[in-house]
Design an enzyme around this catalytic site. Structure first.
Site, PDB file in Angstrom:
ATOM      1  N   TRP A 164      45.756  44.896 -70.245  1.00 21.55           N
ATOM      2  CA  TRP A 164      45.224  46.228 -70.541  1.00 21.55           C
ATOM      3  C   TRP A 164      46.119  47.038 -71.462  1.00 21.55           C
ATOM      4  O   TRP A 164      46.154  48.258 -71.342  1.00 21.55           O
ATOM      5  CB  TRP A 164      45.016  47.023 -69.237  1.00 21.55           C
ATOM      6  CG  TRP A 164      43.775  46.635 -68.538  1.00 21.55           C
ATOM      7  CD1 TRP A 164      43.681  46.046 -67.322  1.00 21.55           C
ATOM      8  CD2 TRP A 164      42.431  46.804 -69.020  1.00 21.55           C
ATOM      9  NE1 TRP A 164      42.364  45.825 -67.017  1.00 21.55           N
ATOM     10  CE2 TRP A 164      41.581  46.286 -68.044  1.00 21.55           C
ATOM     11  CE3 TRP A 164      41.872  47.329 -70.202  1.00 21.55           C
ATOM     12  CZ2 TRP A 164      40.198  46.265 -68.175  1.00 21.55           C
ATOM     13  CZ3 TRP A 164      40.504  47.323 -70.343  1.00 21.55           C
ATOM     14  CH2 TRP A 164      39.684  46.796 -69.330  1.00 21.55           C
ATOM     15  N   ILE A 165      46.823  46.398 -72.374  1.00 18.42           N
ATOM     16  CA  ILE A 165      47.766  47.168 -73.191  1.00 18.42           C
ATOM     17  C   ILE A 165      47.075  47.727 -74.436  1.00 18.42           C
ATOM     18  O   ILE A 165      46.643  46.986 -75.320  1.00 18.42           O
ATOM     19  CB  ILE A 165      49.001  46.315 -73.567  1.00 18.42           C
ATOM     20  CG1 ILE A 165      49.621  45.722 -72.299  1.00 18.42           C
ATOM     21  CG2 ILE A 165      50.006  47.143 -74.342  1.00 18.42           C
ATOM     22  CD1 ILE A 165      49.908  46.724 -71.178  1.00 18.42           C
ATOM     23  N   ARG A 251      50.501  62.666 -68.462  1.00 19.97           N
ATOM     24  CA  ARG A 251      49.395  63.102 -67.606  1.00 19.97           C
ATOM     25  C   ARG A 251      48.924  64.505 -67.977  1.00 19.97           C
ATOM     26  O   ARG A 251      47.731  64.795 -67.916  1.00 19.97           O
ATOM     27  CB  ARG A 251      49.806  63.047 -66.135  1.00 19.97           C
ATOM     28  CG  ARG A 251      49.800  61.634 -65.601  1.00 19.97           C
ATOM     29  CD  ARG A 251      50.315  61.535 -64.184  1.00 19.97           C
ATOM     30  NE  ARG A 251      50.396  60.120 -63.803  1.00 19.97           N
ATOM     31  CZ  ARG A 251      51.197  59.639 -62.857  1.00 19.97           C
ATOM     32  NH1 ARG A 251      52.001  60.458 -62.197  1.00 19.97           N
ATOM     33  NH2 ARG A 251      51.191  58.360 -62.584  1.00 19.97           N
ATOM     34  N   GLY A 347      18.398  64.969 -70.209  1.00 20.57           N
ATOM     35  CA  GLY A 347      17.328  64.123 -69.685  1.00 20.57           C
ATOM     36  C   GLY A 347      17.338  62.750 -70.343  1.00 20.57           C
ATOM     37  O   GLY A 347      18.396  62.156 -70.546  1.00 20.57           O
ATOM     38  N   GLY A 348      16.154  62.279 -70.698  1.00 21.07           N
ATOM     39  CA  GLY A 348      16.037  60.952 -71.316  1.00 21.07           C
ATOM     40  C   GLY A 348      16.841  60.851 -72.589  1.00 21.07           C
ATOM     41  O   GLY A 348      17.420  59.806 -72.906  1.00 21.07           O
ATOM     42  N   GLU A 371      46.861  55.822 -66.574  1.00 25.53           N
ATOM     43  CA  GLU A 371      48.040  56.643 -66.252  1.00 25.53           C
ATOM     44  C   GLU A 371      48.003  57.127 -64.804  1.00 25.53           C
ATOM     45  O   GLU A 371      48.451  58.218 -64.490  1.00 25.53           O
ATOM     46  CB  GLU A 371      48.179  57.784 -67.251  1.00 25.53           C
ATOM     47  CG  GLU A 371      48.629  57.250 -68.608  1.00 25.53           C
ATOM     48  CD  GLU A 371      48.500  58.253 -69.718  1.00 25.53           C
ATOM     49  OE1 GLU A 371      49.060  59.335 -69.560  1.00 25.53           O
ATOM     50  OE2 GLU A 371      47.839  57.934 -70.727  1.00 25.53           O
ATOM     51  N   GLY A 372      47.476  56.278 -63.956  1.00 27.95           N
ATOM     52  CA  GLY A 372      47.367  56.605 -62.529  1.00 27.95           C
ATOM     53  C   GLY A 372      45.955  57.022 -62.182  1.00 27.95           C
ATOM     54  O   GLY A 372      45.427  57.972 -62.763  1.00 27.95           O
ATOM     55  N   THR A 373      45.340  56.312 -61.260  1.00 32.28           N
ATOM     56  CA  THR A 373      43.958  56.633 -60.883  1.00 32.28           C
ATOM     57  C   THR A 373      43.929  57.955 -60.109  1.00 32.28           C
ATOM     58  O   THR A 373      44.979  58.485 -59.722  1.00 32.28           O
ATOM     59  CB  THR A 373      43.381  55.537 -59.977  1.00 32.28           C
ATOM     60  OG1 THR A 373      44.114  55.543 -58.746  1.00 32.28           O
ATOM     61  CG2 THR A 373      43.474  54.160 -60.630  1.00 32.28           C
TER      62      THR A 373
HETATM   63  C1  LIG Z   1      41.265  51.301 -71.291  1.00 33.23           C
HETATM   64  C2  LIG Z   1      42.557  51.100 -70.583  1.00 33.23           C
HETATM   65  C3  LIG Z   1      43.740  51.253 -71.276  1.00 33.23           C
HETATM   66  C4  LIG Z   1      44.953  51.019 -70.639  1.00 33.23           C
HETATM   67  N1  LIG Z   1      46.111  51.113 -71.369  1.00 33.23           N
HETATM   68  C5  LIG Z   1      47.277  50.747 -70.776  1.00 33.23           C
HETATM   69  C6  LIG Z   1      48.487  50.695 -71.549  1.00 33.23           C
HETATM   70  O1  LIG Z   1      48.502  51.005 -72.750  1.00 33.23           O
HETATM   71  N2  LIG Z   1      49.620  50.280 -70.942  1.00 33.23           N
HETATM   72  C7  LIG Z   1      49.653  49.930 -69.635  1.00 33.23           C
HETATM   73  O2  LIG Z   1      50.712  49.559 -69.141  1.00 33.23           O
HETATM   74  N3  LIG Z   1      48.525  49.989 -68.872  1.00 33.23           N
HETATM   75  C8  LIG Z   1      47.344  50.367 -69.406  1.00 33.23           C
HETATM   76  N4  LIG Z   1      46.192  50.406 -68.654  1.00 33.23           N
HETATM   77  C9  LIG Z   1      46.255  50.041 -67.256  1.00 33.23           C
HETATM   78  C10 LIG Z   1      46.057  51.201 -66.299  1.00 33.23           C
HETATM   79  O3  LIG Z   1      47.189  52.007 -66.266  1.00 33.23           O
HETATM   80  C11 LIG Z   1      45.706  50.613 -64.936  1.00 33.23           C
HETATM   81  O4  LIG Z   1      44.405  50.076 -65.054  1.00 33.23           O
HETATM   82  C12 LIG Z   1      45.749  51.632 -63.836  1.00 33.23           C
HETATM   83  O5  LIG Z   1      47.056  52.021 -63.569  1.00 33.23           O
HETATM   84  C13 LIG Z   1      45.118  51.098 -62.561  1.00 33.23           C
HETATM   85  O6  LIG Z   1      45.603  49.851 -62.219  1.00 33.23           O
HETATM   86  P1  LIG Z   1      44.607  48.643 -61.833  1.00 33.23           P
HETATM   87  O7  LIG Z   1      43.587  48.598 -62.902  1.00 33.23           O
HETATM   88  O8  LIG Z   1      45.387  47.434 -61.611  1.00 33.23           O
HETATM   89  O9  LIG Z   1      43.905  49.103 -60.512  1.00 33.23           O
HETATM   90  P2  LIG Z   1      44.440  48.902 -59.011  1.00 33.23           P
HETATM   91  O10 LIG Z   1      45.824  49.422 -58.913  1.00 33.23           O
HETATM   92  O11 LIG Z   1      44.199  47.536 -58.579  1.00 33.23           O
HETATM   93  O12 LIG Z   1      43.479  49.895 -58.251  1.00 33.23           O
HETATM   94  C14 LIG Z   1      42.182  49.525 -57.767  1.00 33.23           C
HETATM   95  C15 LIG Z   1      41.654  50.641 -56.885  1.00 33.23           C
HETATM   96  O13 LIG Z   1      42.487  50.807 -55.744  1.00 33.23           O
HETATM   97  C16 LIG Z   1      42.951  52.123 -55.639  1.00 33.23           C
HETATM   98  N5  LIG Z   1      44.318  52.154 -55.123  1.00 33.23           N
HETATM   99  C17 LIG Z   1      45.371  51.366 -55.468  1.00 33.23           C
HETATM  100  N6  LIG Z   1      46.456  51.698 -54.774  1.00 33.23           N
HETATM  101  C18 LIG Z   1      46.121  52.709 -53.960  1.00 33.23           C
HETATM  102  C19 LIG Z   1      46.802  53.508 -53.010  1.00 33.23           C
HETATM  103  N7  LIG Z   1      48.112  53.325 -52.762  1.00 33.23           N
HETATM  104  N8  LIG Z   1      46.119  54.475 -52.374  1.00 33.23           N
HETATM  105  C20 LIG Z   1      44.819  54.662 -52.623  1.00 33.23           C
HETATM  106  N9  LIG Z   1      44.109  53.960 -53.513  1.00 33.23           N
HETATM  107  C21 LIG Z   1      44.756  53.002 -54.190  1.00 33.23           C
HETATM  108  C22 LIG Z   1      42.902  52.666 -57.063  1.00 33.23           C
HETATM  109  O14 LIG Z   1      42.792  54.065 -57.087  1.00 33.23           O
HETATM  110  C23 LIG Z   1      41.641  52.008 -57.592  1.00 33.23           C
HETATM  111  O15 LIG Z   1      40.537  52.741 -57.201  1.00 33.23           O
HETATM  112  C24 LIG Z   1      44.977  50.669 -69.272  1.00 33.23           C
HETATM  113  C25 LIG Z   1      43.785  50.550 -68.565  1.00 33.23           C
HETATM  114  C26 LIG Z   1      42.584  50.751 -69.201  1.00 33.23           C
HETATM  115  C27 LIG Z   1      41.333  50.580 -68.417  1.00 33.23           C
END
Ligand SMILES: Cc1cc2nc3c(=O)[nH]c(=O)nc-3n(C[C@H](O)[C@H](O)[C@H](O)COP(=O)(O)OP(=O)(O)OC[C@H]3O[C@@H](n4cnc5c(N)ncnc54)[C@H](O)[C@@H]3O)c2cc1C
Lengths: 385, 255
Positions: A164-165, A251, A347-348, A371-373
């Site tokens: 995902w970089i 962020r 709408g549509g 950057e963190g979900t």
């Molecule tokens: C378009 C795109 C660009 C990106 N660009 C970069 C980049 O340039 N460089 C880079 O390093 N990364 C990049 N990423 C990666 C991105 O930072 C990760 O996708 C993100 O941090 C989530 O990690 P994951 O996808 O492995 O999900 P996971 O960590 O597997 O998470 C899956 C689900 O579980 C939940 N979850 C996980 N742990 C916990 C917890 N402790 N408590 C509650 N819920 C939790 C999450 O919220 C999520 O809903 C990119 C991703 C995308 C989609």
């Protein structure tokens, strides 16, 4: 959104001129290209980046001593990012992506490293960059990475895989996080600076994405990649700290980006609601439509205030770990709501690819993930309570 | 070479523009911006400056204190200095008085070329460049779509009803450009920073010296709302639409 001239925080004449410039650029150079870039799927709009570089949009956030614009404050970065992402979320993020690379270099780099790795990002021929931490088995839990950097004579040998970089393959310069001590979690993470073309480094195919297609993501593979000692960023074990510092800034900037996208969707929906007639009156006169717009406007207002507040705290040197997460959470969820609400309002036609709102809805979903979900934002916020 | 560019601020063309029904003047209360046609005029000067070091570009304007924003923008695009004539006595000045003031200001600068837009997007009288040329006793090359400037002359191209015309005048001269002329550049971040340090001179009418006398005064006798446009003609294709369309366009001298 306030109608009178009382601003959220007073802007200097210069900042006002910057906002005007970015608004012009977003209107004339970014917005008209959004759909085409989306449909092209995996073609980054390098020409827009070049045009932006010529007028200083790609390097304004870098210090003047390395040739940047010198607007290193996060507040100004937010003003810029909000405008650009109003034009198009993916393109807006694409042209300012070098700030993301620069943050850990500024946080951890020696004077020599800053000069070497940041000067090349300034001026009209600015290079592209990537920051690589995520791996197939390590996302939210970034301390769990397994890419290794083993000590060898004169430097390190990196082995592993990143996924995902953003801009991987296109980028000339990379910050890569790897374990120098695999027995440790965060304390074992170290950051390294790499150039494209380093032997042993290769890239996967473009990853197929839902939105923000201006930025192409790929995997990176490391097969005994030698990195000289001098390209280690900071001390061994400092990488995670550098990454967290990066996140506090990025962020907040991401929150600004999301707010701009939310505003775009809101303005689009508002205009449509005023002109589309059903049941004999403009749909905005149906209360359900008007109230949805009211919710959009309210949430945008609150996102923007939180974003700028976090930016100002950051610029004043405060610890904003929790506040930055709050701004990011609020703004990204607002953007998701507003783009959803805009599709609903149209709408549509909202569902049609003839209008931009469906694309924005796909685009901004990313802001709740990267950057963190949102879950991780709540985790960070709760740990700061 | 020293070039003066005449600029003004106008209501944003993106917004709804209205006439005050009582005074008959454009309502300028909203946000005003540098007129786009003036940015193109400035672009002509800046391109010459890009290619010829040592060129000095001065933007000249008459207007209220809110004008500073537009002048700073011109400076951030690359102009070297700005001259603003600011005077309460000029409020509501018509084209004649404006031209007299601008001519005086330009004379004080001793320039080789004066570049203006052919008409502003608000007043649209399109007479100011000609009046300025007259006051300065300089030749005027107006409504140019393309401009080639050299040390000694300016060569321009203008659209006519049937084609285009190329003409040149020796310097010093006044020229005006259309919206077909070169698209203006964006200001740059560096430009915005350096604009702060550039000189913006403000002068009153008294400081300008003697204005040309007897410039007359426009009086507005009445104002009319333009009638709603009638619906266009619809050509239904019964096999001859192409022919009909061509005939219609030809009858209006559109092709
Ligand atoms: C378009 C795109 C660009 C990106 N660009 C970069 C980049 O340039 N460089 C880079 O390093 N990364 C990049 N990423 C990666 C991105 O930072 C990760 O996708 C993100 O941090 C989530 O990690 P994951 O996808 O492995 O999900 P996971 O960590 O597997 O998470 C899956 C689900 O579980 C939940 N979850 C996980 N742990 C916990 C917890 N402790 N408590 C509650 N819920 C939790 C999450 O919220 C999520 O809903 C990119 C991703 C995308 C989609």
């Amino acid at each position: 959104m306030a109608k009178n001239n009382v601003e959220y925080w007073p802007l200097s004449d210069e900042q006002r001129a910057i906002v005007d410039l970015c608004k012009d650029f977003a209107t004339n150079e970014i917005r008209p290209r959004g759909r085409e870039v989306d449909e092209a799927d995996t073609v980054p709009p390098v020409d827009i980046f070049r045009k932006a570089a010529e007028i200083g949009i790609t390097d304004f956030m870098l210090p003047e001593e390395y040739g940047g614009g010198g607007y290193t404050d996060v507040f100004t970065q937010c003003l810029v990012q909000e405008q650009l992402c109003w034009g198009d979320p993916g393109i807006g993020n694409f042209i300012c992506a070098n700030g993301f690379f620069a943050d850990p270099v500024l946080a951890l780099g020696s004077e020599l490293q800053k000069k070497r790795w940041l000067s090349s990002l300034t001026g009209p021929d600015a290079l592209f960059t990537s920051l690589a931490t995520t791996e197939p088995g390590s996302g939210s839990d970034s301390a769990s990475i397994v890419t290794r950097a083993d000590k060898v004579p004169g430097g390190y040998s990196i082995n592993g895989q990143k996924s995902w970089i953003s801009n991987a393959g296109l980028a000339d310069q990379y910050v890569v996080f790897a374990k120098t001590d695999p027995s440790e979690r965060s304390k074992g993470v170290t950051a390294f600076l790499l150039k494209k073309g380093t032997p042993g480094m290769s890239f996967g195919e473009p990853m197929k994405k839902m939105g923000q297609r201006a930025i192409v993501c790929r995997e990176i593979f490391f097969d005994n990649v030698f990195v000289p000692e001098e390209d280690r960023l900071g001390d061994e074990g400092q990488g995670f700290y550098g990454l967290m510092k990066t996140f506090d800034v990025s962020r907040v900037v991401l929150a600004a980006a999301a707010t701009g996208a939310a505003r775009a969707a809101y303005e689009y929906a508002l205009e449509y609601a005023r002109t589309r007639t059903q049941f004999g009156k403009p749909i905005i006169e149906h209360q359900a439509v008007a109230f949805r717009l009211a919710d959009m406007a309210t949430r945008i207002e609150s996102s923007w205030l939180m974003t700028l507040h976090a930016a100002r705290q950051l610029d004043a040197g405060e610890d904003v770990n929790g506040l930055a997460a709050m701004a990011k959470l609020q703004a990204s969820e607002t953007a998701m709501f507003c783009t959803w609400a805009a599709v609903q309002t149209l709408g549509g036609w909202g569902y049609s690819r003839e209008y931009p709102v469906e694309q924005w809805m796909r685009d901004v979903k990313l802001e709740e993930i990267e950057e963190g979900t949102s879950d991780i934002m709540r985790l960070v916020i709760s740990r700061n309570l | 070479m020293k070039i003066a560019v005449l600029v003004k601020q106008v209501p944003d063309t993106g917004e709804q523009r209205t006439l005050d029904p009582i005074t008959g003047l454009v309502d300028r209360r909203g946000e005003n911006v540098l007129d786009e046609i003036n940015e193109r005029a400035l672009e002509v000067a800046l391109r010459y400056k890009d290619a010829n070091k040592g060129t000095e570009v001065v933007v000249v304007s008459m207007g209220p204190d809110t004008l500073t924003k537009g002048l700073r923008k011109a400076l951030s695009m690359g102009a070297d200095a700005a001259l603003q004539v600011l005077d309460d006595a000029l409020a509501g000045a018509d084209a004649g008085r404006t031209a007299a003031v601008l001519a005086c200001a330009v004379r004080s600068l001793a320039v080789d070329v004066v570049v203006a837009g052919n008409e502003s997007t608000d007043g649209r009288s399109g007479v100011v460049p000609a009046m300025v040329a007259e006051h300065l006793s300089l030749p005027l090359l107006s409504a140019l779509d393309a401009v080639e400037l050299s040390e000694v002359e300016v060569l321009g191209q203008r659209s006519t009803a049937t084609g285009s015309l190329r003409a040149s005048v020796p310097l010093p001269a006044v020229i005006s450009v259309t919206e077909r002329s070169a698209e203006a550049r964006f200001p740059s971040f560096k430009g915005i920073m350096t604009a702060k340090r550039k000189v913006l001179t403000v002068m009153s009418v008294a400081q300008l010296g003697q204005l040309p006398g007897n410039t007359g005064q426009t009086s507005i006798l009445s104002t009319l709302r333009s009638p709603a446009r009638p619906a266009g003609r619809r050509i239904v294709d019964e096999g001859n639409a192409g022919h009909e369309l061509a005939q219609f366009l030809r009858s209006g001298s559109l092709i």
